[in-house]
Scaffold this motif. Structure first.
Motif, mmCIF file in Angstrom:
data_model
loop_
_atom_site.group_PDB
_atom_site.id
_atom_site.type_symbol
_atom_site.label_atom_id
_atom_site.label_comp_id
_atom_site.label_asym_id
_atom_site.label_seq_id
_atom_site.Cartn_x
_atom_site.Cartn_y
_atom_site.Cartn_z
ATOM 1 N N ASP A 225 4.633 0.615 -1.379
ATOM 2 C CA ASP A 225 6.064 0.922 -1.383
ATOM 3 C C ASP A 225 6.384 2.070 -0.440
ATOM 4 O OD1 ASP A 225 6.435 -1.086 -3.193
ATOM 5 O OD2 ASP A 225 6.529 0.227 -4.945
ATOM 6 N N LYS A 226 5.495 3.055 -0.366
ATOM 7 C CA LYS A 226 5.694 4.182 0.542
ATOM 8 C C LYS A 226 5.582 3.719 1.986
ATOM 9 C CE LYS A 226 4.008 8.863 1.499
ATOM 10 N NZ LYS A 226 3.046 9.916 1.068
ATOM 11 N N LEU A 227 4.597 2.854 2.269
ATOM 12 C CA LEU A 227 4.424 2.345 3.625
ATOM 13 C C LEU A 227 5.570 1.422 4.023
ATOM 14 C CD1 LEU A 227 0.593 1.568 3.595
ATOM 15 C CD2 LEU A 227 1.745 3.570 4.511
ATOM 16 N N MET A 228 6.098 0.687 3.053
ATOM 17 C CA MET A 228 7.218 -0.211 3.338
ATOM 18 C C MET A 228 8.427 0.570 3.821
ATOM 19 S SD MET A 228 9.015 -3.018 0.799
ATOM 20 C CE MET A 228 7.428 -3.766 0.475
ATOM 21 N N SER A 229 8.687 1.704 3.175
ATOM 22 C CA SER A 229 9.830 2.533 3.586
ATOM 23 C C SER A 229 9.628 3.132 4.967
ATOM 24 C CB SER A 229 10.055 3.651 2.564
ATOM 25 O OG SER A 229 8.935 4.528 2.530
ATOM 26 N N ALA A 230 8.346 3.198 5.408
ATOM 27 C CA ALA A 230 8.047 3.732 6.738
ATOM 28 C C ALA A 230 8.014 2.637 7.797
ATOM 29 C CB ALA A 230 6.707 4.465 6.720
ATOM 30 N N GLY A 231 8.322 1.384 7.386
ATOM 31 C CA GLY A 231 8.403 0.292 8.345
ATOM 32 C C GLY A 231 7.083 -0.370 8.660
ATOM 33 N N ALA A 232 6.123 -0.359 7.730
ATOM 34 C CA ALA A 232 4.819 -0.967 7.973
ATOM 35 C C ALA A 232 4.952 -2.488 8.053
ATOM 36 C CB ALA A 232 3.844 -0.587 6.871
ATOM 37 N N ALA A 238 -0.381 -5.570 3.129
ATOM 38 C CA ALA A 238 -1.422 -6.302 2.400
ATOM 39 C C ALA A 238 -2.711 -5.489 2.339
ATOM 40 C CB ALA A 238 -1.678 -7.647 3.071
ATOM 41 N N ALA A 239 -3.073 -4.868 3.475
ATOM 42 C CA ALA A 239 -4.285 -4.042 3.498
ATOM 43 C C ALA A 239 -4.149 -2.849 2.566
ATOM 44 C CB ALA A 239 -4.564 -3.571 4.923
ATOM 45 N N ALA A 240 -2.957 -2.263 2.530
ATOM 46 C CA ALA A 240 -2.724 -1.122 1.649
ATOM 47 C C ALA A 240 -2.829 -1.534 0.195
ATOM 48 C CB ALA A 240 -1.343 -0.517 1.929
ATOM 49 N N GLY A 241 -2.319 -2.733 -0.144
ATOM 50 C CA GLY A 241 -2.422 -3.214 -1.517
ATOM 51 C C GLY A 241 -3.869 -3.387 -1.948
ATOM 52 N N GLU A 242 -4.696 -3.930 -1.060
ATOM 53 C CA GLU A 242 -6.119 -4.075 -1.360
ATOM 54 C C GLU A 242 -6.776 -2.705 -1.551
ATOM 55 O OE1 GLU A 242 -7.868 -6.675 -1.936
ATOM 56 O OE2 GLU A 242 -6.463 -8.265 -1.422
ATOM 57 N N GLN A 243 -6.395 -1.747 -0.706
ATOM 58 C CA GLN A 243 -6.991 -0.416 -0.818
ATOM 59 C C GLN A 243 -6.592 0.268 -2.122
ATOM 60 O OE1 GLN A 243 -9.303 0.706 0.835
ATOM 61 N NE2 GLN A 243 -9.354 2.928 0.696
ATOM 62 N N VAL A 244 -5.337 0.124 -2.515
ATOM 63 C CA VAL A 244 -4.883 0.698 -3.782
ATOM 64 C C VAL A 244 -5.680 0.111 -4.940
ATOM 65 C CG1 VAL A 244 -2.964 0.691 -5.431
ATOM 66 C CG2 VAL A 244 -2.561 1.355 -3.065
ATOM 67 N N HIS A 245 -5.914 -1.201 -4.883
ATOM 68 C CA HIS A 245 -6.687 -1.828 -5.959
ATOM 69 C C HIS A 245 -8.111 -1.280 -5.985
ATOM 70 C CE1 HIS A 245 -7.694 -4.880 -8.907
ATOM 71 N NE2 HIS A 245 -8.763 -5.184 -8.190
ATOM 72 N N ARG A 246 -8.721 -1.104 -4.823
ATOM 73 C CA ARG A 246 -10.076 -0.545 -4.776
ATOM 74 C C ARG A 246 -10.097 0.867 -5.340
ATOM 75 N NH1 ARG A 246 -9.736 -2.754 0.566
ATOM 76 N NH2 ARG A 246 -10.859 -4.738 0.699
ATOM 77 N N ILE A 247 -9.082 1.648 -5.000
ATOM 78 C CA ILE A 247 -9.005 3.024 -5.502
ATOM 79 C C ILE A 247 -8.890 3.028 -7.024
ATOM 80 C CG2 ILE A 247 -7.539 5.090 -5.550
ATOM 81 C CD1 ILE A 247 -6.846 4.396 -2.585
ATOM 82 N N GLN A 248 -8.036 2.159 -7.555
ATOM 83 C CA GLN A 248 -7.856 2.080 -9.007
ATOM 84 C C GLN A 248 -9.151 1.660 -9.699
ATOM 85 O OE1 GLN A 248 -4.567 -0.678 -9.016
ATOM 86 N NE2 GLN A 248 -3.069 0.932 -9.392
ATOM 87 N N GLN A 249 -9.839 0.671 -9.143
ATOM 88 C CA GLN A 249 -11.079 0.218 -9.747
ATOM 89 C C GLN A 249 -12.161 1.297 -9.681
ATOM 90 O OE1 GLN A 249 -11.615 -2.681 -11.382
ATOM 91 N NE2 GLN A 249 -9.450 -3.117 -11.155
ATOM 92 N N ALA A 250 -12.214 2.012 -8.553
ATOM 93 C CA ALA A 250 -13.202 3.082 -8.416
ATOM 94 C C ALA A 250 -12.938 4.188 -9.436
ATOM 95 C CB ALA A 250 -13.160 3.658 -6.996
#
Length: 261
Positions: A225-232, A238-250
């Motif tokens: 959501d933060k990247l979306m507001s920055a025009g990503a 999609a890559a950011a969503g995967e990274q967030v999931h990895r961070i949460q799982q870790a």
């Protein structure tokens, strides 16, 4: 060790019906103590709040949802039960907790059990765990391949109650469907504790407060959501969503290993 409901049962039963009432009250109270895993009086208020639905426990709501999701396919199969046992092991549930989780799973199968209110209350009190809960539900929905129409409606409704954006819901669905087709390895099982700590940028034996700070900082940095507001771009989101999931799982892997909330 003090069994609070055992003591309360003896006193209350004795006051009402004498010695026989005290014995019966003690037996019933002890059964509840063992079922809820109570060892001290200080544990009683939190357990009563969870029982009344005022302070939902993550494991309780998770296994209620898993039971409802398994039943959404018409009947509960051994494969559904095996996944439930695997999740109990993943969350390191001890024997009393396993019994409670299975009871919640069975209650979740009943159409009269009201799950949505507890799910919504849990996600308001612990907003960071909605995606984790939905992750487990997707795993249950895909036990036998494609989820049923009923399961998809449940997943969509629960994701809305958990506060997941439409983009997050779509990424969650795509990730699990890719895994189901065998084109991607499950994120939850990738890597060990040291790799999880490296992802968070902390030592495995760091103070819990430091681990939490690093986790929140990384979530804020990579949140779609933060990247979306920055025009990503869509690919970057999609890559950011995967990274967030990895961070949460870790984070969850380290939190369970270290035993902090």
């Amino acid at each position: 060790m003090l069994w609070p409901l055992t003591v309360a049962g003896v006193l209350l039963g004795g006051a009402v019906a004498g010695v026989s009432g005290g014995i019966l009250g003690g037996v019933l109270g002890h059964a509840l103590d063992r079922h809820w895993g109570l060892r001290r009086w200080s544990q009683l208020p939190a357990q009563l709040a969870r029982w009344l639905g005022l302070r939902p426990d993550f494991n309780q709501v998770l296994f209620l949802c898993l039971g409802r999701m398994a039943k959404a396919h018409g009947r509960v199969t051994p494969q559904h039960l095996q996944l439930a046992r695997e999740l109990m092991q993943q969350y390191r549930l001890e024997e009393p907790q396993r019994l409670a989780a299975m009871a919640d799973f069975n209650r979740g199968k009943q159409p009269t059990t009201r799950i949505e209110r507890q799910l919504q209350r849990l996600c308001r009190q612990q907003p960071g765990r909605g995606a984790e809960l939905l992750d487990g539900c997707w795993r249950m929905a895909l036990v036998h391949g494609q989820p049923s129409a009923v399961a998809l409606r449940l997943l969509e409704g629960w994701a809305d109650l958990a506060g997941l954006s439409k983009a997050e819901q779509q990424r969650l669905r795509q990730r699990h469907q890719r895994h189901q087709r065998g084109s991607a390895a499950p994120v939850a099982t990738g890597g060990g504790l040291q790799r999880a700590a490296a992802l968070l940028g902390v030592d495995l034996d760091a103070e819990p407060a430091q681990i939490k700070r690093s986790y929140r900082r990384l979530l804020s940095r990579h949140h779609p959501d933060k990247l979306m507001s920055a025009g990503a771009s869509e690919a970057e989101l999609a890559a950011a969503g995967e990274q967030v999931h990895r961070i949460q799982q870790a984070y969850e892997k380290i939190r369970r290993y270290r035993g902090f909330r």
